[in-house]
Design a protein around this motif. Structure first.
Motif, short mmCIF file in Angstrom:
data_model
loop_
_atom_site.label_atom_id
_atom_site.label_comp_id
_atom_site.label_asym_id
_atom_site.label_seq_id
_atom_site.Cartn_x
_atom_site.Cartn_y
_atom_site.Cartn_z
N GLY A 1 -30.46 10.70 32.00
CA GLY A 1 -29.46 10.07 32.85
C GLY A 1 -28.95 8.76 32.30
O GLY A 1 -27.81 8.41 32.51
N GLY A 2 -29.76 8.00 31.62
CA GLY A 2 -29.33 6.77 31.01
C GLY A 2 -29.06 5.62 31.97
O GLY A 2 -28.55 4.59 31.54
N TYR B 1 -34.26 -5.05 26.41
CA TYR B 1 -33.45 -4.49 27.48
C TYR B 1 -31.99 -4.73 27.10
O TYR B 1 -31.67 -5.76 26.49
N PRO B 2 -31.10 -3.82 27.42
CA PRO B 2 -29.69 -4.00 27.03
C PRO B 2 -29.12 -5.31 27.57
O PRO B 2 -29.20 -5.58 28.77
#
Length: 127
Positions: free
Chosen positions: A40-41, A71-72
Motif C-alpha cells: 500500500g505504501g 523516514y521520508p
C-alpha cells in the motif's frame, strides 16, 4: 468394567491434546512462511516535537540523531521549542532549523516548562 467417568475424562484429555497439537502445527507452519511485506505504501505524517532549555551541550547529539531518522522527509516534520534558555541553545536550534524546510523553531521569552512548551509545539505542528 471401566466406569463412565474415567473413560469420558480420558476422551476429553485425548481431544484436548489433539486440538493443542493441531494448533501448534498451524503456528509452526505460519512461522515457516515468508514474512509479508508492507503493501500500500501509506506512510503517515510524523511530527517530532522537542522542548529544550539550556541544553547546548546535549543538543548536537540530539540533532544528529534527528538527522539520521530513516523516514521520508516529505512526511517528517520537526517542531523544536527553546524554553527561554540562557545559553546558546536557541542559536543552535535556529541554525539547525534554518537549513531544513521541514523544521521549525519556536522561542519562548519566559520559562514555561516542558508541558506548556510541548503543547505549543503540538499546536504549531502540521496536520
Amino acid at each position: 468394567m471401566i466406569s463412565p467417568l474415567p473413560e469420558a475424562l480420558s476422551w476429553l484429555v485425548v481431544a484436548l491434546l489433539t486440538v493443542l497439537t493441531i494448533r501448534r502445527l498451524v503456528m509452526v507452519a505460519a512461522a515457516l512462511l515468508p514474512a509479508r511485506g508492507r503493501t500500500g505504501g501509506f506512510q503517515p505524517l510524523v511530527a517530532v516535537l522537542v522542548a529544550v532549555r539550556n541544553e547546548e551541550s546535549r543538543l548536537p547529539g540530539l540533532l544528529e540523531s534527528l538527522d539520521q531518522l530513516d523516514y521520508p522527509q516529505e512526511h517528517l516534520h520537526f517542531v523544536l521549542v527553546n524554553d527561554a534558555s540562557s545559553d546558546s541553545t536557541g542559536a543552535i536550534l535556529r541554525s539547525w532549523t534554518s537549513s531544513r524546510a521541514n523544521a521549525r523553531c519556536l522561542e519562548l521569552d519566559r520559562h514555561a516548562g516542558k508541558a506548556e512548551a510541548l503543547n505549543l509545539a503540538l499546536r504549531a505542528a502540521p496536520r
